[in-house]
Design a protein around this motif. Structure first.
Motif, short mmCIF file in Angstrom:
data_model
loop_
_atom_site.label_atom_id
_atom_site.label_comp_id
_atom_site.label_asym_id
_atom_site.label_seq_id
_atom_site.Cartn_x
_atom_site.Cartn_y
_atom_site.Cartn_z
N PRO A 1 42.24 85.50 19.58
CA PRO A 1 41.59 84.49 20.50
C PRO A 1 42.76 83.80 21.05
N PHE A 2 43.02 83.60 22.28
CA PHE A 2 43.59 82.20 22.31
C PHE A 2 43.63 81.15 22.59
N SER A 3 44.08 79.86 21.80
CA SER A 3 42.64 78.41 21.80
C SER A 3 42.78 77.51 22.75
N GLY A 4 42.37 76.68 23.03
CA GLY A 4 42.45 75.71 23.97
C GLY A 4 43.64 75.64 24.25
N ASP A 5 44.00 74.85 23.44
CA ASP A 5 45.21 74.76 23.26
C ASP A 5 46.40 75.51 24.08
N GLU A 6 46.37 76.24 23.91
CA GLU A 6 47.44 77.49 24.04
C GLU A 6 46.28 78.18 25.50
N LEU A 7 45.59 77.66 26.52
CA LEU A 7 45.09 78.05 27.28
C LEU A 7 45.43 76.53 28.11
N ARG A 8 45.16 75.44 27.76
CA ARG A 8 45.88 74.89 28.53
C ARG A 8 47.09 75.08 29.01
N GLU A 9 47.94 74.98 27.72
CA GLU A 9 49.57 75.28 27.94
C GLU A 9 49.44 75.98 28.72
N MET A 10 48.94 76.81 29.19
CA MET A 10 49.47 78.06 30.33
C MET A 10 48.98 77.83 31.97
N ALA A 11 47.76 76.96 31.59
CA ALA A 11 47.55 76.48 33.07
C ALA A 11 48.33 75.94 33.41
N ALA A 12 48.73 74.59 32.68
CA ALA A 12 49.96 73.40 33.07
C ALA A 12 50.31 74.20 33.73
N GLY A 13 51.80 75.85 32.89
CA GLY A 13 52.63 76.26 33.37
C GLY A 13 52.37 76.56 34.67
N ALA A 14 50.91 77.00 34.90
CA ALA A 14 50.66 77.18 36.20
C ALA A 14 51.36 76.78 37.44
N GLY A 15 50.88 75.05 37.22
CA GLY A 15 51.02 74.43 37.69
C GLY A 15 49.88 73.86 38.10
N MET A 16 48.46 73.72 37.87
CA MET A 16 47.41 73.68 37.72
C MET A 16 47.52 72.38 37.65
N PRO A 17 45.74 71.47 38.33
CA PRO A 17 45.87 69.76 37.92
C PRO A 17 45.53 70.06 36.34
N ASP A 18 45.79 68.61 36.11
CA ASP A 18 45.52 68.36 35.14
C ASP A 18 44.23 68.53 34.06
#
Length: 228
Positions: A149-166
């Motif tokens: 499964p994706f790690s928390g860091d990977e999910l954070r990176e993808m969310a940030a890459g999609a432009g979601m707020p920090d």
């Protein structure tokens, strides 16, 4: 950590791919820049709605995080989906499924849970429907069927890459429940089975206005839908 490909690169590669649809021109009048694209959870609690309620075209996408054909759908049509959601031509309801997991805390469940976490506002910071579509595209093109499964860091990176707020991106990295996975699977599979009891699989795209399953193997299905 997986190699996370920027969406700009994915989009560029998509233009070179033989799969149809990725180069289709789309039309529409953009909304005012101040009009943030809505993002919400469906009334039943098991779907995620991206787009304006008055969008003339409305679809449901049934998708499984480890389904390779679902990844193809995002590669070939993700940019068009994002554009039409942004300009108000299309509203998309995502209904995740997790039938490729061995249990209810595996790869697909992790992705589905993160999708629902992305809809939650954190200290007045919230993701938009357009950012959510970009997040979905990012997750599926970085798909690793059968992997960890994706790690928390990977999910954070993808969310940030999609432009979601920090704050929202950080929220996705937390180990918390965003949805009842068992209830979601039962509800969404029941809806999918009602749509097609013979070829019950993902991805399935359902036209909510016409109440019919769309032929996503038709290269122009999306452009014809938003232009009709």
């Amino acid at each position: 950590m997986r190699l996370l490909r920027p969406l700009a690169l994915v989009a560029a590669l998509g233009l070179l791919a033989p799969a149809a649809g990725c180069t289709t021109q789309v039309t529409g009048t953009p909304r005012a820049a101040s009009a943030a694209v809505p993002l919400a959870v469906t009334e039943d609690g098991y779907g995620i709605v991206a787009g304006f309620d008055d969008a003339p075209a409305k679809i449901e996408i049934f998708t499984e995080p480890q389904c390779t054909h679902c990844a193809d759908l995002q590669r070939n049509f993700g940019d068009q989906l994002a554009y039409n959601i942004t300009v108000g031509a299309l509203q998309v309801t995502y209904r995740p499924l997790t039938f490729l997991d061995d249990d209810y805390d595996g790869y697909s469940s992790t992705v589905a849970n993160a999708m629902f976490l992305a809809t939650e506002a954190v200290d007045n910071s919230a993701a938009t429907g357009a950012q959510f579509q970009r997040f979905v595209e990012e997750v599926w093109v970085n798909q690793d069927p059968g992997g960890e499964p994706f790690s928390g860091d990977e999910l954070r990176e993808m969310a940030a890459g999609a432009g979601m707020p920090d704050l929202v991106a950080d929220h996705l990295a937390d180990d918390r429940e965003g949805v009842d996975i068992v209830g979601m699977e039962d509800a969404n599979f029941g809806l999918l089975f009602d749509i097609d009891r013979v070829d019950t699989g993902t991805p399935t795209v359902y036209d909510l206005n016409a109440e019919e399953k769309l032929d996503i193997f038709d290269d122009d299905w999306l452009s014809e839908l938003v232009e009709s």
